[in-house]
Scaffold this motif. Structure first.
Motif, short mmCIF file in Angstrom:
data_model
loop_
_atom_site.label_atom_id
_atom_site.label_comp_id
_atom_site.label_asym_id
_atom_site.label_seq_id
_atom_site.Cartn_x
_atom_site.Cartn_y
_atom_site.Cartn_z
N THR A 2 34.78 50.04 -88.15
CA THR A 2 35.21 50.64 -89.31
C THR A 2 36.61 50.45 -89.76
O THR A 2 37.28 49.74 -88.90
CB THR A 2 35.32 52.25 -88.78
N ALA A 3 36.74 50.79 -90.86
CA ALA A 3 38.23 50.20 -91.53
C ALA A 3 39.39 51.11 -90.68
O ALA A 3 40.40 50.60 -90.50
CB ALA A 3 38.06 50.84 -93.04
N GLU A 4 39.09 52.30 -90.17
CA GLU A 4 40.10 52.87 -89.38
C GLU A 4 40.52 52.17 -88.00
O GLU A 4 41.44 51.98 -87.86
CB GLU A 4 39.38 54.50 -89.02
N ARG A 5 39.27 51.46 -87.28
CA ARG A 5 39.35 50.86 -86.20
C ARG A 5 40.24 49.68 -86.19
O ARG A 5 41.01 49.24 -85.75
CB ARG A 5 37.99 50.42 -85.61
N LEU A 6 39.75 49.12 -87.46
CA LEU A 6 40.61 47.68 -87.83
C LEU A 6 42.15 47.88 -87.97
O LEU A 6 42.99 47.27 -87.83
CB LEU A 6 39.81 47.05 -89.22
N ALA A 7 42.26 49.02 -88.77
CA ALA A 7 43.81 49.28 -89.20
C ALA A 7 44.28 49.70 -87.89
O ALA A 7 45.52 49.19 -87.37
CB ALA A 7 43.87 50.59 -90.04
N LEU A 13 48.55 45.11 -83.10
CA LEU A 13 49.06 43.82 -83.01
C LEU A 13 50.28 43.56 -83.63
O LEU A 13 51.06 42.79 -82.98
CB LEU A 13 47.89 42.88 -83.72
N ASP A 14 50.72 44.59 -84.59
CA ASP A 14 52.01 44.39 -85.06
C ASP A 14 53.25 44.72 -83.89
O ASP A 14 54.25 44.36 -84.26
CB ASP A 14 52.27 45.76 -86.06
N PHE A 186 40.33 38.48 -83.75
CA PHE A 186 39.02 38.15 -83.68
C PHE A 186 38.27 38.63 -82.25
O PHE A 186 37.24 39.01 -82.36
CB PHE A 186 38.78 36.64 -84.02
N GLU A 187 39.10 38.27 -81.42
CA GLU A 187 38.30 38.49 -80.05
C GLU A 187 38.14 40.14 -79.78
O GLU A 187 37.17 40.61 -79.58
CB GLU A 187 39.32 38.22 -78.87
N TRP A 188 39.08 40.89 -80.24
CA TRP A 188 38.97 42.42 -80.30
C TRP A 188 37.62 42.92 -81.05
O TRP A 188 37.21 44.05 -80.95
CB TRP A 188 40.33 43.09 -80.64
N MET A 189 37.62 42.01 -82.28
CA MET A 189 36.43 42.58 -83.04
C MET A 189 35.05 42.44 -82.59
O MET A 189 34.29 42.80 -82.98
CB MET A 189 36.83 41.70 -84.57
N ALA B 138 54.79 63.23 -72.93
CA ALA B 138 54.08 62.30 -72.92
C ALA B 138 54.77 60.90 -72.94
O ALA B 138 56.04 60.70 -73.66
CB ALA B 138 53.32 62.26 -74.31
N ILE B 139 54.22 59.69 -72.62
CA ILE B 139 54.94 58.61 -72.22
C ILE B 139 54.41 57.70 -73.63
O ILE B 139 52.97 57.52 -73.69
CB ILE B 139 54.40 57.69 -70.94
N PRO B 140 54.95 56.98 -74.46
CA PRO B 140 54.52 56.28 -75.45
C PRO B 140 53.42 55.24 -75.13
O PRO B 140 53.58 54.61 -74.08
CB PRO B 140 55.50 55.84 -76.10
N MET B 141 52.56 55.27 -76.06
CA MET B 141 51.30 54.22 -75.70
C MET B 141 51.30 53.23 -76.97
O MET B 141 50.98 53.95 -77.98
CB MET B 141 49.96 54.89 -75.48
N LEU B 142 51.93 52.03 -76.93
CA LEU B 142 51.69 51.25 -78.13
C LEU B 142 50.34 50.29 -77.98
O LEU B 142 50.69 49.37 -78.93
CB LEU B 142 52.88 50.42 -77.97
N GLY B 143 49.45 50.29 -77.18
CA GLY B 143 48.19 49.67 -77.08
C GLY B 143 47.21 50.12 -77.64
O GLY B 143 46.93 51.18 -78.17
N LEU B 144 46.01 49.49 -77.09
CA LEU B 144 44.70 50.33 -77.45
C LEU B 144 44.02 51.09 -76.23
O LEU B 144 43.25 52.15 -76.57
CB LEU B 144 43.61 49.14 -77.59
N THR B 145 44.76 51.05 -75.14
CA THR B 145 44.38 51.99 -73.94
C THR B 145 44.90 53.42 -74.36
O THR B 145 46.00 53.71 -74.93
CB THR B 145 45.19 51.29 -72.80
#
Ligand SMILES: C[S@@+](CC[C@H](N)C(=O)[O-])C[C@H]1O[C@@H](n2cnc3c(N)ncnc32)[C@H](O)[C@@H]1O
Ligand SMILES: C[S@@+](CC[C@H](N)C(=O)[O-])C[C@H]1O[C@@H](n2cnc3c(N)ncnc32)[C@H](O)[C@@H]1O
Lengths: 191, 191
Positions: A2-7, A13-14, A186-189, B138-145
């Motif tokens: 989804t667009a949300e997941r990509l964002a 990554l930022d 790319f890997e995450w997608m 809460a401890i900040p989470m800056l990743g996907l986990t």
């Protein structure tokens, strides 16, 4: 996708920190490897290194299942070679090690290029691993216990790095080079 | 019992913090319980609480073997009663919980009497546990986990408490009341 997941992926990554990494020098219990990698993801470490000493190979590949998708785990069976490569790329190697000569971990500057090296569950950092470190850092121990769990020690140090980097504004704008950014995206997608 | 060992125990007791504690609300994996307790010992938490919710009893007694000698684990099958007792003794109950309303853990003042409550490995803090908290951190989470390992989260918070308490001079002179000091010393001296 989804667009949300990509964002969400772009937002993560930022905030990735190309100049912060972790070396597991023989850490082998799966729950520790997985806990270290979750913490790495959470503070923006883009990839982690598992290095072996004298044939104690790095971590089992299965240990990084799951979180390994978000934080690639680079395996290297020869710690001297692996560390030489990181040094050539400008990293300072800090061994997490309870040594009388170690500095208090809060006195270190983690805004520089830094690789934090963690030792084995029972034995700690082997002499071969210690020999390639540029310095040692220790977390104060005020009780009777001699050491912390390795994933706990990693997290205490990494969140100090996160605190310093946040203060220095290092999470405010993208820092990965474009090629790495696109490769990770790319890997995450992949499904 | 050598004189050296006794001096070491006294040094540790001199740094114990009677107004800092941890509540494990259903944490049950032995490696997590043991890692939490090692960290508690390392920052001077004198005893830890394992509280149950709806019959998920607290932790297995074996999990605290070893480190449980240095940091007594108090079991309580009824979290409402257990927390009421701590509140009566003046503790503020802070739930470690990734909630939109949680404060960043670094904004809390850990020099006051404080009990940090940790949730279950998969489910986190149950509604019954959340209901008795005075606030969330809460401890900040800056990743996907989405979350950290529970012993990792405990350590990141406890070392922030240790940092604040060290700055405030709370480790500089003994703080346990005489009866507790002597009781713990007596327990530690048993072979
Ligand atoms: C359980 S410890 C190993 C203990 C081992 N007996 C020793 O003396 O090194 C595993 C790893 O966690 C890290 N570690 C644990 N406690 C630490 C502390 N207080 N300061 C720095 N690193 C620590 C180190 O990297 C260590 O090699
Ligand atoms: C693995 S987490 C549970 C995750 C669960 N899905 C949830 O949403 O609560 C286990 C416990 O670790 C603590 N924890 C983990 N990550 C945390 C964070 N970033 N901030 C505060 N506490 C955290 C909480 O006490 C939580 O209940």
């Amino acid at each position: 996708m989804t667009a949300e997941r990509l964002a969400r992926m772009r937002q993560v990554l930022d905030r990735r920190q190309p100049d912060l990494t972790v070396i597991m020098a023989g850490v082998h219990k799966e729950h520790n490897v997985s806990a270290v990698m979750r913490t790495c993801d959470a503070v923006g470490v883009p990839e982690v290194h598992a290095m072996g000493v004298h044939g104690h190979l790095a971590v089992k590949r299965t240990a990084a299942a799951g979180v390994g998708r978000r934080v690639p785990l680079r395996h290297c069976s020869d710690i001297e070679q692996g560390v030489a490569d990181l040094k050539a790329a400008g990293y300072r190697i800090l061994g997490a090690h309870l040594d009388p000569q170690a500095r208090d971990f809060r006195q270190e500057d983690y805004c520089r290029s830094v690789a934090i090296m963690l030792g084995r569950e029972k034995e700690g950092l082997d002499p071969e691993a210690r020999a390639v470190c540029d310095g040692f850092i220790a977390i104060p121990m005020l009780g009777l216990t001699e050491s912390l769990n390795v994933s706990v020690a990693a997290a205490v140090i990494l969140y100090e790095a996160q605190r310093q980097r946040e203060q220095a504004g290092l999470y405010d704008s993208p820092r990965l080079d474009e090629a790495t950014y696109q490769r990770l995206l790319f890997e995450w997608m992949q499904p």
